[in-house]
Structure formats: structure tokens, C-alpha cells
Motif scaffolding. Structure first.
Motif, PDB file in Angstrom:
ATOM      1  N   GLY A 230       0.838  -1.197   0.000  1.00 24.78           N
ATOM      2  CA  GLY A 230       0.000   0.000   0.000  1.00 24.78           C
ATOM      3  C   GLY A 230       0.868   1.240   0.000  1.00 24.78           C
ATOM      4  O   GLY A 230       2.060   1.179  -0.340  1.00 24.78           O
ATOM      5  N   PHE A 231       0.270   2.360   0.420  1.00 22.47           N
ATOM      6  CA  PHE A 231       0.975   3.639   0.401  1.00 22.47           C
ATOM      7  C   PHE A 231       0.649   4.462   1.638  1.00 22.47           C
ATOM      8  O   PHE A 231      -0.446   4.382   2.188  1.00 22.47           O
ATOM      9  N   ILE A 232       1.635   5.251   2.044  1.00 17.16           N
ATOM     10  CA  ILE A 232       1.522   6.164   3.179  1.00 17.16           C
ATOM     11  C   ILE A 232       1.709   7.578   2.656  1.00 17.16           C
ATOM     12  O   ILE A 232       2.594   7.829   1.837  1.00 17.16           O
ATOM     13  N   THR A 233       0.878   8.514   3.143  1.00 14.29           N
ATOM     14  CA  THR A 233       1.077   9.935   2.839  1.00 14.29           C
ATOM     15  C   THR A 233       1.844  10.540   4.002  1.00 14.29           C
ATOM     16  O   THR A 233       1.388  10.494   5.148  1.00 14.29           O
ATOM     17  N   PRO A 234       3.016  11.102   3.751  1.00 13.25           N
ATOM     18  CA  PRO A 234       3.813  11.695   4.833  1.00 13.25           C
ATOM     19  C   PRO A 234       3.123  12.922   5.430  1.00 13.25           C
ATOM     20  O   PRO A 234       2.505  13.705   4.704  1.00 13.25           O
ATOM     21  N   ASP A 235       3.220  13.079   6.741  1.00 10.25           N
ATOM     22  CA  ASP A 235       2.645  14.240   7.416  1.00 10.25           C
ATOM     23  C   ASP A 235       3.313  15.532   6.962  1.00 10.25           C
ATOM     24  O   ASP A 235       2.677  16.584   6.926  1.00 10.25           O
ATOM     25  N   ASP A 236       4.590  15.465   6.611  1.00 12.04           N
ATOM     26  CA  ASP A 236       5.313  16.677   6.218  1.00 12.04           C
ATOM     27  C   ASP A 236       5.227  16.958   4.719  1.00 12.04           C
ATOM     28  O   ASP A 236       5.929  17.810   4.189  1.00 12.04           O
ATOM     29  N   GLY A 237       4.333  16.236   4.026  1.00 11.45           N
ATOM     30  CA  GLY A 237       4.159  16.452   2.587  1.00 11.45           C
ATOM     31  C   GLY A 237       5.126  15.623   1.770  1.00 11.45           C
ATOM     32  O   GLY A 237       5.930  14.860   2.291  1.00 11.45           O
ATOM     33  N   GLY A 238       5.027  15.746   0.479  1.00 12.57           N
ATOM     34  CA  GLY A 238       5.905  14.995  -0.409  1.00 12.57           C
ATOM     35  C   GLY A 238       5.182  13.819  -1.041  1.00 12.57           C
ATOM     36  O   GLY A 238       3.973  13.630  -0.874  1.00 12.57           O
ATOM     37  N   ASP A 239       5.944  13.024  -1.779  1.00 13.39           N
ATOM     38  CA  ASP A 239       5.381  11.871  -2.482  1.00 13.39           C
ATOM     39  C   ASP A 239       4.913  10.806  -1.500  1.00 13.39           C
ATOM     40  O   ASP A 239       5.490  10.633  -0.421  1.00 13.39           O
ATOM     41  N   ASP A 240       3.875  10.061  -1.918  1.00  7.24           N
ATOM     42  CA  ASP A 240       3.424   8.922  -1.124  1.00  7.24           C
ATOM     43  C   ASP A 240       4.550   7.899  -1.033  1.00  7.24           C
ATOM     44  O   ASP A 240       5.368   7.768  -1.941  1.00  7.24           O
ATOM     45  N   VAL A 241       4.582   7.196   0.072  1.00  4.94           N
ATOM     46  CA  VAL A 241       5.635   6.220   0.357  1.00  4.94           C
ATOM     47  C   VAL A 241       5.074   4.812   0.177  1.00  4.94           C
ATOM     48  O   VAL A 241       4.041   4.466   0.764  1.00  4.94           O
ATOM     49  N   PHE A 242       5.735   4.002  -0.632  1.00  4.44           N
ATOM     50  CA  PHE A 242       5.354   2.605  -0.841  1.00  4.44           C
ATOM     51  C   PHE A 242       5.635   1.817   0.429  1.00  4.44           C
ATOM     52  O   PHE A 242       6.674   1.988   1.063  1.00  4.44           O
ATOM     53  N   VAL A 243       4.709   0.943   0.818  1.00  2.33           N
ATOM     54  CA  VAL A 243       4.922   0.091   1.983  1.00  2.33           C
ATOM     55  C   VAL A 243       4.523  -1.335   1.629  1.00  2.33           C
ATOM     56  O   VAL A 243       3.460  -1.570   1.060  1.00  2.33           O
ATOM     57  N   HIS A 244       5.416  -2.284   1.918  1.00  4.45           N
ATOM     58  CA  HIS A 244       5.137  -3.703   1.710  1.00  4.45           C
ATOM     59  C   HIS A 244       4.747  -4.318   3.046  1.00  4.45           C
ATOM     60  O   HIS A 244       5.230  -3.904   4.099  1.00  4.45           O
ATOM     61  N   ALA A 245       3.869  -5.322   3.014  1.00  8.73           N
ATOM     62  CA  ALA A 245       3.384  -5.969   4.238  1.00  8.73           C
ATOM     63  C   ALA A 245       4.520  -6.485   5.113  1.00  8.73           C
ATOM     64  O   ALA A 245       4.418  -6.462   6.346  1.00  8.73           O
TER      65      ALA A 245
END
Length: 149
Positions: free
Chosen positions: A16-31
Motif C-alpha cells: 500500500g501507500f503512506i502519505t507523509p505528514d510533512d508532505g511529499g510523495d506517497d511512500v510505498f509500503v510492503h506488508a
């Protein structure tokens, strides 16, 4: 550690993806990088994580859920996988269940546990067969009030 919120997470595909609190591109996250309860990775859940840049953009190395996005008024056990409740899938009762009653799961959690049971029990089923069987079992569960939602 960085902080953000889960934008989306597909437990079947395992990412899935995480949106950083400080802005910027979404971060990919693997289980595999989620520390703890992967079932808590639902949209809006706050997380802390470490990230690195990859050729496809930022990628989480470790992720820790800071809070569970449970619905107001719902039981803490609703939607929690059986293994996380101290018992095997399908096992009725548990250490904190004196009456031997089973939990009422969310449809999403019930579908996920059904999929896991089918994959483990009959590993040569096709994806289409799993979807068909899971759909029929979910309809049965709805009819008996075994799921909520």
C-alpha cells in the motif's frame, strides 16, 4: 522516524501507500515491513516509519502503526484476525471468552480469514475459484449474522 497516514493498503497483494505528514510523495509500503498488526493498515491510520529512496520513489523500511482506525462503538476484537486473538481460525472461544461464543467480524476481516483458510487448506485453487467460494461463504455468513457491515 517519519510520520504519516495510510492512504490505502491491499492485504491480498501485500502492499500500500503512506502519505507523509510533512508532505511529499506517497511512500510505498510492503506488508513485510509492517511491525505488528498488518490488519490495522487501513486508510487514515497514523503510522511512523523509516524510508529510503528507490528507483520508483520513496519506500518504507519499517512501519509501526500508531493507532487503529476502529469505528466508534465497535468492539476492539471486531475485525482482528483469529490468530491475533490467541486462537486458530475457526476455533470458537478463547482465553478471554468464557461463554464459548464466537466473534462477529467485519466483512473485510471475514473475507480475509476465509481467503487465508482456502489458500492454506486447498493451495491448488485458482483465484477465480477462491473468489467464488469466498463470495458464497460470505453470503452464508451474512444470513446467519456472523459478520457485520
Amino acid at each position: 522516524m517519519l510520520t504519516g497516514r495510510v492512504v490505502r493498503f491491499d492485504e491480498v497483494r501485500g502492499y500500500g501507500f503512506i502519505t507523509p505528514d510533512d508532505g511529499g510523495d506517497d511512500v510505498f509500503v510492503h506488508a513485510n515491513t509492517v511491525d505488528g498488526d498488518k490488519w490495522a493498515m487501513t486508510p487514515g491510520v497514523p503510522v511512523e516509519y523509516e524510508a529510503v529512496d528507490s528507483d520508483r520513489g520513496p519506500k518504507a523500511l519499517t512501519v509501526r502503526v500508531l493507532g487503529a482506525g476502529e469505528r466508534a462503538g465497535s468492539s476492539a476484537r471486531v475485525g482482528t484476525p483469529a490468530a491475533a486473538r490467541g486462537r486458530e481460525p475457526g476455533q470458537v472461544g478463547g482465553p478471554d471468552d468464557e461463554e464459548g461464543l464466537c466473534d462477529v467480524l467485519s466483512e473485510r476481516a471475514f473475507s480475509a480469514e476465509t481467503t487465508e483458510a482456502l489458500l492454506t487448506g486447498v493451495p491448488d485453487l485458482t483465484g477465480a475459484q477462491i473468489v467464488a467460494v469466498r463470495s458464497r461463504i460470505l453470503a452464508l455468513a451474512r444470513g446467519h449474522g456472523w459478520v457485520e457491515g
